[in-house]
Enzyme design. Structure first.
Site, mmCIF file in Angstrom:
data_model
loop_
_atom_site.group_PDB
_atom_site.id
_atom_site.type_symbol
_atom_site.label_atom_id
_atom_site.label_comp_id
_atom_site.label_asym_id
_atom_site.label_seq_id
_atom_site.Cartn_x
_atom_site.Cartn_y
_atom_site.Cartn_z
ATOM 1 N N THR A 56 10.906 -7.486 -12.281
ATOM 2 C CA THR A 56 10.519 -6.263 -12.985
ATOM 3 C C THR A 56 10.965 -5.033 -12.200
ATOM 4 O O THR A 56 11.053 -3.956 -12.750
ATOM 5 C CB THR A 56 9.009 -6.205 -13.183
ATOM 6 O OG1 THR A 56 8.403 -6.350 -11.902
ATOM 7 C CG2 THR A 56 8.548 -7.324 -14.073
ATOM 8 N N HIS A 110 10.334 -0.384 -0.608
ATOM 9 C CA HIS A 110 9.788 -0.278 0.748
ATOM 10 C C HIS A 110 10.372 -1.322 1.695
ATOM 11 O O HIS A 110 9.956 -1.396 2.851
ATOM 12 C CB HIS A 110 8.273 -0.435 0.674
ATOM 13 C CG HIS A 110 7.882 -1.627 -0.141
ATOM 14 N ND1 HIS A 110 7.936 -1.619 -1.518
ATOM 15 C CD2 HIS A 110 7.511 -2.863 0.212
ATOM 16 C CE1 HIS A 110 7.596 -2.805 -1.964
ATOM 17 N NE2 HIS A 110 7.325 -3.586 -0.949
ATOM 18 N N ARG A 140 5.970 5.232 -3.640
ATOM 19 C CA ARG A 140 4.645 4.929 -3.081
ATOM 20 C C ARG A 140 4.151 6.085 -2.218
ATOM 21 O O ARG A 140 4.946 6.881 -1.720
ATOM 22 C CB ARG A 140 4.699 3.676 -2.205
ATOM 23 C CG ARG A 140 4.972 2.411 -2.964
ATOM 24 C CD ARG A 140 4.854 1.202 -2.053
ATOM 25 N NE ARG A 140 5.016 -0.024 -2.834
ATOM 26 C CZ ARG A 140 4.653 -1.237 -2.425
ATOM 27 N NH1 ARG A 140 4.119 -1.388 -1.220
ATOM 28 N NH2 ARG A 140 4.812 -2.281 -3.195
ATOM 29 N N THR A 192 -1.063 -6.611 -12.552
ATOM 30 C CA THR A 192 -0.328 -5.984 -11.457
ATOM 31 C C THR A 192 1.114 -5.664 -11.866
ATOM 32 O O THR A 192 1.763 -6.473 -12.514
ATOM 33 C CB THR A 192 -0.328 -6.942 -10.253
ATOM 34 O OG1 THR A 192 -1.668 -7.065 -9.808
ATOM 35 C CG2 THR A 192 0.535 -6.422 -9.124
ATOM 36 N N GLU A 222 -2.292 1.825 -8.630
ATOM 37 C CA GLU A 222 -2.427 0.473 -8.115
ATOM 38 C C GLU A 222 -2.917 0.549 -6.682
ATOM 39 O O GLU A 222 -2.612 1.515 -5.973
ATOM 40 C CB GLU A 222 -1.075 -0.247 -8.120
ATOM 41 C CG GLU A 222 -0.544 -0.571 -9.479
ATOM 42 C CD GLU A 222 0.606 -1.560 -9.373
ATOM 43 O OE1 GLU A 222 0.364 -2.752 -9.554
ATOM 44 O OE2 GLU A 222 1.739 -1.134 -9.097
ATOM 45 N N ARG A 238 -2.839 -13.130 -2.106
ATOM 46 C CA ARG A 238 -3.531 -11.856 -1.970
ATOM 47 C C ARG A 238 -4.975 -12.062 -2.407
ATOM 48 O O ARG A 238 -5.235 -12.518 -3.520
ATOM 49 C CB ARG A 238 -2.873 -10.779 -2.820
ATOM 50 C CG ARG A 238 -1.401 -10.530 -2.482
ATOM 51 C CD ARG A 238 -0.989 -9.127 -2.861
ATOM 52 N NE ARG A 238 0.457 -8.960 -2.951
ATOM 53 C CZ ARG A 238 1.273 -8.844 -1.913
ATOM 54 N NH1 ARG A 238 0.808 -8.924 -0.681
ATOM 55 N NH2 ARG A 238 2.572 -8.669 -2.108
HETATM 56 C C1 G1P Z 1 3.375 -5.752 -5.133
HETATM 57 C C2 G1P Z 1 2.104 -4.964 -5.380
HETATM 58 C C3 G1P Z 1 2.087 -4.446 -6.800
HETATM 59 C C4 G1P Z 1 3.341 -3.613 -7.056
HETATM 60 C C5 G1P Z 1 4.577 -4.418 -6.704
HETATM 61 C C6 G1P Z 1 5.841 -3.593 -6.821
HETATM 62 O O1 G1P Z 1 3.439 -6.856 -6.001
HETATM 63 O O2 G1P Z 1 0.954 -5.748 -5.122
HETATM 64 O O3 G1P Z 1 0.935 -3.691 -7.016
HETATM 65 O O4 G1P Z 1 3.411 -3.212 -8.389
HETATM 66 O O5 G1P Z 1 4.485 -4.913 -5.366
HETATM 67 O O6 G1P Z 1 5.823 -2.471 -5.971
HETATM 68 P P1 G1P Z 1 2.976 -8.348 -5.596
HETATM 69 O O7 G1P Z 1 3.758 -8.736 -4.369
HETATM 70 O O8 G1P Z 1 1.512 -8.285 -5.302
HETATM 71 O O9 G1P Z 1 3.279 -9.195 -6.803
HETATM 72 ZN ZN ZN Z 2 9.104 2.043 -3.782
#
Ligand code: G1P
Ligand code: ZN
Length: 546
Positions: free
Chosen positions: A17, A117, A285, A347, A366, A499
């Site tokens: 996504t 990130h 972020r 999420t 989030e 998590r």
């Molecule tokens: C993680 C964060 C989620 C965020 C995503 C993309 O996904 O928990 O909130 O939208 O990165 O930045 P996860 O690794 O938990 O599936």
């Molecule tokens: Zn980012």
């Protein structure tokens, strides 16, 4: 001259996504980037049905290979018949700024080069994603189609031409396609001036208010300098790590207490400024910190929702507030008080898109350091920082005082996320299978002094398009309002990441000032027992706590 280059389908190009993320060297391998870009143009079309060329936005977070990839994408856009590409100077655009440019110019979408990130460099990560004309990430139907196309692709088209000079603002021609190199900051900064009371914030800084903004050698540096220092009058040097570097200066550009530790030390040190903030690689972020006080992202969303009306862009009030399911329920209490809708989505930012497009939600957030609003279709780090500044400028109270007043009014949702990384996938799957199987018998059971009220596997029905998303995380709801949520990361790269999200509500006025881990201890113990984390994974303590 347009070349048609023979290629072989490259497996494993499944975009998630947040686009396709791979090791940089994978992207740099012969034909890899080209295959993916051709698949995108084949699916979304570089020409409209009337045969006219489309317009796209292009930019990235400045990481290693950003500049080379931009030249390839431009040449391929031209070869595929696009009419015009709007590209940030130096091939830079923060993700929220790209979303804004897509919308502002009513384009046909955009290509964003980023791995968010994740660290950057030849041995680190690179990424590319396509955003739709609404400014938001492509939905799964589109990313799936791109994936299918990449598995059958036999050739791609590219124009043979010298590099476009991306250091020069203005219009250039590339094989008959218009390339408009634009200032990456100007339109975004103008949008921020529309939303926030820059006069009030300027007066705040003029009165001696001190801030530290850590851009982590990533893309927000130029944005933060222009907006905070040049337009709002923050002291020169307020923004640190302000030059985007290909390897982010060796940093892990993820704004949380672990990776933004320099900021945390300063904010908890003897000469701490009034307000601190950090943002990630591509600028979507954010983390905010007061003098001697950390603001958790869940609390930040709640405080922003309760105070947004103090900013001109939100003076008419909010339509609704949306949070991802594992995010603490603090924002729900604000929504209830305001008499507006509260949405709980799975999420991932993509679930907010429909709510924003349909005018149901104004603010979204989030727990993973993402906050945003309907001004763009991505989360937006600097936007959150500016909304905080606007609130601070109007209320003229410290971050600590604003938080304390918020907890006194609404109660406090103690909250923490525990990550258990690189678990063997089979073990993690077995743990979830057992946990899901146990769900029907859990209600009414007492554990660690808590009583389970309900337990389920979260499913979401999108109120706008009716689509249903199943298995979005196991929720254990206790009768006193505490909660434990379990899910597996969808973004991890090594094995499985468990998590565990824990939350406990303190209505106040007592017990609003505890250490979160201590306040949450019974919920944490209950979660470990219920899921038998140690028995299945061998783990007793998390790798990362936020
Ligand atoms: C993680 C964060 C989620 C965020 C995503 C993309 O996904 O928990 O909130 O939208 O990165 O930045 P996860 O690794 O938990 O599936
Ligand atoms: Zn980012």
């Amino acid at each position: 001259m347009t070349l048609t280059v023979a290629t072989t389908p490259i497996p494993g190009q499944k975009p998630g996504t947040s686009g396709l993320r791979k090791k940089t060297r994978v992207f740099m391998a012969p034909h890899f980037l080209e295959n993916f870009v051709q698949s995108i143009f084949d699916v979304v079309g570089a020409r409209g049905e009337d045969g006219r060329g489309k317009t796209f936005v292009l930019g990235g977070d400045g990481r290693y290979f950003n500049d080379r990839a931009a030249q390839v994408i431009l040449r391929m856009a031209a070869a595929n018949g696009a009419a015009r590409v709007i590209v940030g100077q130096g091939a830079l655009l923060s993700t929220p700024a790209a979303s804004h440019l897509i919308r502002l110019n009513r384009t046909d979408g955009g290509l964003i080069m980023s791995a968010s990130h994740n660290p950057g460099g030849p041995d680190e990560d690179f990424g590319l994603k396509f955003n739709m004309p609404n400014g938001g990430p492509a939905p799964e139907s589109v990313t799936e189609a791109i994936h299918r196309r990449s598995a059958e692709l036999r050739e791609y088209r590219i124009v043979e031409a010298p590099d476009v000079d991306l250091s020069r603002i203005g219009r250039q021609d590339l094989g008959g396609m218009v390339v408009d190199v634009v200032d990456p900051v100007a339109d975004y900064a103008a949008l921020m001036e529309d939303l926030f009371d820059f006069g009030a914030i300027r007066a705040l800084f003029a009165g001696g208010f001190r801030m530290r903004m850590d851009s982590m050698c990533a893309v927000t540096g130029p944005y933060a300098r222009e907006i905070l220092e040049n337009r709002l009058g923050a002291a020169p040097g307020t923004v640190v790590n302000a030059t985007p570097l290909p390897d982010f200066g060796g940093m892990h550009p993820d704004p949380n207490p672990t990776w933004a530790h320099a900021l945390m030390e300063e904010m908890f040190g003897p000469d701490a400024p009034d307000f601190g903030a950090a943002s990630d690689g591509d600028g979507d972020r954010n983390m905010v910190v007061g003098r001697g006080v950390y603001v958790s992202p869940s609390d930040s969303l709640a405080v922003l929702a309760a105070n947004a009306h103090l900013a001109p862009g939100y003076a008419a009030g909010l339509r609704g507030v949306a949070r991802s399911m594992p995010t603490s329920m603090a924002a729900d209490r604000v929504a209830q008080r305001l008499g507006i809708a509260a949405y709980e989505t799975p999420t991932g930012w993509k679930f907010f898109g429909n709510l924003l497009d349909d005018g149901r939600a104004t603010l979204c957030g989030e727990e993973s350091f993402g906050t945003g609003s309907d001004h763009v279709r991505e989360k937006d780090g600097l936007w959150a920082v500016l909304l905080w500044l606007n609130i601070l400028a109007v209320r003229r109270e410290s971050v600590a005082a604003i938080l304390a007043a918020h907890f006194a009014e609404f109660g406090r949702n103690y909250y923490s996320r525990h990550d258990f990384e690189a678990i063997e996938s089979a073990r993690a799957d077995a743990m979830f299978a057992a946990l899901r199987a146990a769900l029907p018998g859990l209600a009414g059971r007492r554990i660690e002094g808590l009583e389970i009220g309900a337990a389920d596997d979260f499913a979401y029905e999108d109120p706008v398009d009716g689509s249903v998303s199943q298995h979005q995380g196991v929720r254990i709801l206790f009768t006193d309002g505490a909660r434990a949520v379990f899910r597996l990361s969808g973004t991890g790269t090594e094995g499985a990441t468990l998590r565990l999200y824990v939350e406990r509500f303190a209505p106040g006025p007592e017990g609003l000032d505890l250490d979160p881990q201590a306040a949450l201890a019974p919920v944490i113990r209950a979660a470990h027992e219920l899921a038998r984390i140690e028995a299945f994974t061998g783990r007793t303590v998390p790798d990362v706590v936020t």
